[in-house]
Design an enzyme around this catalytic site. Sequence first.
Site, short mmCIF file in Angstrom:
data_model
loop_
_atom_site.label_atom_id
_atom_site.label_comp_id
_atom_site.label_asym_id
_atom_site.label_seq_id
_atom_site.Cartn_x
_atom_site.Cartn_y
_atom_site.Cartn_z
N ASP A 1 0.93 -1.41 0.06
CA ASP A 1 0.00 0.08 0.03
C ASP A 1 1.06 1.04 0.18
OD1 ASP A 1 -3.04 1.05 0.90
OD2 ASP A 1 -1.29 2.37 1.86
N TYR B 1 2.76 10.39 0.57
CA TYR B 1 3.76 9.35 1.13
C TYR B 1 5.01 9.77 0.40
CZ TYR B 1 0.14 6.25 2.72
OH TYR B 1 -0.95 5.82 3.36
N LYS C 1 -3.21 5.79 -4.06
CA LYS C 1 -4.30 6.67 -3.72
C LYS C 1 -4.29 7.94 -4.31
CE LYS C 1 -3.94 4.64 1.07
NZ LYS C 1 -2.50 4.01 1.08
N HIS D 1 -8.09 9.59 -1.45
CA HIS D 1 -7.16 9.47 -0.16
C HIS D 1 -7.99 10.12 1.14
CE1 HIS D 1 -2.89 9.27 1.63
NE2 HIS D 1 -3.84 8.66 2.50
#
Length: 283
Positions: free
Chosen positions: A48, A54, A79, A112
């Site tokens: 993930d 991120y 996402k 997200h």
Amino acid sequence: MTVLTTMYQLANGVNIPKVAFGTWQIPGGEATYQAVRAALAAGYRHIDTAALAYQNEASVGQAIRDSGIPREQIFVTTKLPAETKSYQGALNDFDRSLKNLGLDYVDLYLVHAPWPWGQVGRVYDEANLDVWQAMEAIYQSGRAKAIGVSNFAVRDLKNILNQATIPPMVNQIQYYLGFTEPKITKFSEEHAMLVEAYSPLATGGVLDNPQVQAYADKYGVSVAQLALRFVLQNGVLPLPKAVNPAHIEANTQLDFAISVADMQALNDLPDAAGSYMHNPTQG
């Protein structure tokens, strides 16, 4: 067969490994690359990541491509940035994610959050409907095998469901011992959405809880292992994150069963993380 090789089935029939390796808060570059390589070596087949929040999609993709494991054997989630709230923006960001990952498709694509991170709680109902139309188009293109949302509360889910041609298949939320979001979880499950648990260890917050430690001792496992098994036995998919190879490996050792009575007691626990913040994060 271990828990890492067993599956949940999404509403559209897609199989999804019951445990995912989370990469939130792992810096892009060598740290993410080595963590994902270690996770794949330990047996994880569900990775993930997320665009923007991120900053490690490229490293995740490189680790997957270098693993030597056939692509179809690895379930990859990424996402849509929470800040993207337009139809065309969503399509553009999805293309960018595929390019970053170096992959032809993803197995799961999630919105997200229902609001930009800098505006948590603000209502974006109309914009989210535009975004969801883009998600449906992405799904219909075959470049995302499943679609869903993250951090969506019941009202946010209802907004999407009122107009969706293809309902969300997943809702990824903050979920851990003592904080299981029962209303969101129940609504999601009643509408055929698999609930995924990010921060299933409350970013380490549950690890020093003496009550949880007592249950872990009873089963001869670590607190982390007990907390992850708890999530699984509630029918929810945990996304543990680790960078230490020993911790990555330990988090795969979940093939034990918590008794019905102990599950009831654990579900009745107050917040096991104490002061851990419940504000939605970028997980």
